[in-house]
Design a protein around this motif. Structure first.
Motif, short mmCIF file in Angstrom:
data_model
loop_
_atom_site.label_atom_id
_atom_site.label_comp_id
_atom_site.label_asym_id
_atom_site.label_seq_id
_atom_site.Cartn_x
_atom_site.Cartn_y
_atom_site.Cartn_z
N ALA A 88 -0.46 18.78 -0.10
CA ALA A 88 0.98 18.94 -0.37
C ALA A 88 1.22 20.06 -1.36
N ILE A 89 2.31 20.80 -1.14
CA ILE A 89 2.78 21.79 -2.10
C ILE A 89 4.27 21.56 -2.33
N LEU A 90 4.76 22.05 -3.46
CA LEU A 90 6.16 21.85 -3.84
C LEU A 90 6.76 23.14 -4.36
N ASP A 91 7.93 23.49 -3.84
CA ASP A 91 8.71 24.63 -4.34
C ASP A 91 9.85 24.08 -5.18
N ILE A 92 9.76 24.29 -6.49
CA ILE A 92 10.78 23.79 -7.43
C ILE A 92 11.89 24.83 -7.57
N GLY A 93 13.14 24.38 -7.49
CA GLY A 93 14.26 25.30 -7.54
C GLY A 93 14.31 26.15 -6.29
N CYS A 94 14.12 25.51 -5.14
CA CYS A 94 13.92 26.23 -3.88
C CYS A 94 15.19 26.86 -3.34
N GLY A 95 16.36 26.47 -3.84
CA GLY A 95 17.60 27.05 -3.34
C GLY A 95 17.78 26.80 -1.86
N GLU A 96 18.17 27.84 -1.15
CA GLU A 96 18.43 27.70 0.28
C GLU A 96 17.17 27.85 1.13
N GLY A 97 15.99 27.95 0.51
CA GLY A 97 14.74 27.85 1.23
C GLY A 97 14.10 29.14 1.69
N TYR A 98 14.60 30.29 1.24
CA TYR A 98 14.07 31.58 1.70
C TYR A 98 12.58 31.71 1.40
N TYR A 99 12.20 31.41 0.17
CA TYR A 99 10.79 31.50 -0.19
C TYR A 99 10.01 30.31 0.37
N ILE A 154 2.26 23.97 -7.04
CA ILE A 154 3.70 24.02 -7.27
C ILE A 154 4.09 25.47 -7.49
N ILE A 155 5.14 25.91 -6.82
CA ILE A 155 5.68 27.25 -7.02
C ILE A 155 7.00 27.11 -7.74
N ARG A 156 7.19 27.94 -8.75
CA ARG A 156 8.39 27.84 -9.61
C ARG A 156 8.92 29.24 -9.83
N ILE A 157 9.91 29.65 -9.03
CA ILE A 157 10.50 30.97 -9.14
C ILE A 157 11.80 30.86 -9.93
N TYR A 158 11.73 31.26 -11.20
CA TYR A 158 12.87 31.22 -12.13
C TYR A 158 13.32 29.81 -12.51
N ALA A 159 12.73 28.79 -11.90
CA ALA A 159 13.24 27.43 -12.10
C ALA A 159 12.67 26.80 -13.37
N PRO A 160 13.49 26.06 -14.11
CA PRO A 160 12.97 25.34 -15.28
C PRO A 160 12.26 24.08 -14.85
N CYS A 161 11.29 23.64 -15.64
CA CYS A 161 10.62 22.37 -15.43
C CYS A 161 9.81 22.04 -16.66
N LYS A 162 9.82 20.79 -17.06
CA LYS A 162 9.02 20.37 -18.21
C LYS A 162 7.54 20.54 -17.90
N GLY A 163 6.81 21.12 -18.86
CA GLY A 163 5.38 21.28 -18.69
C GLY A 163 4.67 19.95 -18.49
N GLU A 164 5.18 18.90 -19.14
CA GLU A 164 4.58 17.58 -18.99
C GLU A 164 4.68 17.08 -17.55
N GLU A 165 5.79 17.40 -16.90
CA GLU A 165 5.94 16.99 -15.51
C GLU A 165 5.00 17.75 -14.59
N LEU A 166 4.82 19.04 -14.85
CA LEU A 166 3.87 19.81 -14.04
C LEU A 166 2.46 19.25 -14.20
N ALA A 167 2.08 18.95 -15.45
CA ALA A 167 0.75 18.40 -15.70
C ALA A 167 0.58 17.03 -15.05
N ARG A 168 1.65 16.27 -14.99
CA ARG A 168 1.57 14.94 -14.38
C ARG A 168 1.38 15.02 -12.88
N VAL A 169 2.11 15.91 -12.23
CA VAL A 169 2.20 15.92 -10.77
C VAL A 169 1.10 16.76 -10.10
N VAL A 170 0.64 17.82 -10.75
CA VAL A 170 -0.38 18.68 -10.14
C VAL A 170 -1.76 18.04 -10.25
#
Length: 287
Positions: A88-99, A154-170
């Motif tokens: 599984a992979i996750l695009d955080i702050g994916c918007g309308e899905g272009y990336y 996880i891909i994060r283009i300009y999107a905010p996210c808590k570092g703790e959440e990234l460490a938890r989920v990845v």
């Protein structure tokens, strides 16, 4: 894999067009194919995230290919980093899905599922209608509705996210790819809005539990017509500061040249060592 409940963090099971958890919390799948996992008590405004107008401007600009070099660079890096056993992979702050759509092609080639997450309901609705191969959700990037150690990347283009959440989920050994503005990103556009134009601050992010393995700068000049220049303005935070006369002048330009400057960073999740806080221990801190 599936989602976890945003209210109690228990696994969600999909049946009869709804996601439910053992505690009885239920989230219906919309007709467009996405699920809304943003409870009202987690919202900071009535309609958080980008408006429909901003989303449409971004789609018009991105569909014209002006940021395709960035999409290609990140997709290539993802293809290099993602192993053949990815799930599984996750695009955080994916918007309308272009990336996200480009990342989904990479993931599918390795047998992995792609998730897209954004706080904007209008953006996710548009994304789900256009890219049915991706599983989209409306959710907070600060409360990721996924189980511990569930994501290979996880891909994060300009999107905010808590570092703790990234460490938890990845997963241990998994990856976070971030894109942030480089020092000279969109300087010409900023020059139309601000009396004093300052460079973006140098990248200084640190992610606890991760090691920085790769960094890359990507920059090129765009040549835009007036309509696309206005679309670019509309999809940036600068739009809130732009006076009407700036928009009008920009719209009248036959040619507007503007440079891009992106910073790409690739972080690998560390294996948990003796004495290190594990992703499971971080779970209780993500609230």
């Amino acid at each position: 894999m599936s989602f976890s409940c945003p209210l109690c963090h228990a696994p969600l099971t999909f049946a009869e067009n709804s996601y439910t958890c053992p505690q009885g919390h239920r989230f219906d799948k919309a007709k467009e194919g996405y699920v809304n996992l943003l409870p009202v008590q987690h919202k900071r405004s009535r309609e958080p995230g980008d408006s429909a107008e901003m989303m449409q401007a971004r789609r018009a600009f991105l569909d014209a290919g002006h940021y395709q070099p960035l999409r290609d660079a990140v997709a290539q890096r993802l293809n290099t980093l993602l192993d053949e056993h990815a799930q599984a992979i996750l695009d955080i702050g994916c918007g309308e899905g272009y990336y996200t759509a480009a990342f989904a092609e990479i993931a599918a080639s390795k047998g992995a599922e792609t998730f897209g997450l954004d706080v904007s309901k209008s953006a996710i609705r548009a994304a789900a209608k256009r890219y049915p191969q991706v599983t989209f959700c409306v959710a907070s990037s600060h409360r990721l509705p996924f189980a511990d150690a569930s994501q290979d990347a996880i891909i994060r283009i300009y999107a905010p996210c808590k570092g703790e959440e990234l460490a938890r989920v990845v997963k241990p050994g998994g990856w976070v790819i971030t894109v942030t503005p480089g020092p000279r990103h969109l300087m010409e556009l900023k020059g139309l809005i601000y009396e004093e134009v300052h460079h973006h601050a140098p990248h200084s992010e640190q992610l606890d539990g991760f090691s920085l393995k790769h960094e890359q700068s990507l920059g090129y000049e765009m040549t835009l017509n007036g309509g696309k220049a206005v679309a670019l303005l509309q999809m940036t935070p600068f739009a809130w500061r732009a006076k009407p006369e700036v928009r009008e002048a920009l719209a009248q330009k036959a040619v507007f040249s503007c440079q891009t400057d992106f910073s790409i960073h690739c972080w690998q999740r560390n294996a948990c060592l003796p004495g290190e806080v594990s992703p499971e221990d971080l779970h209780s801190d993500s609230d």
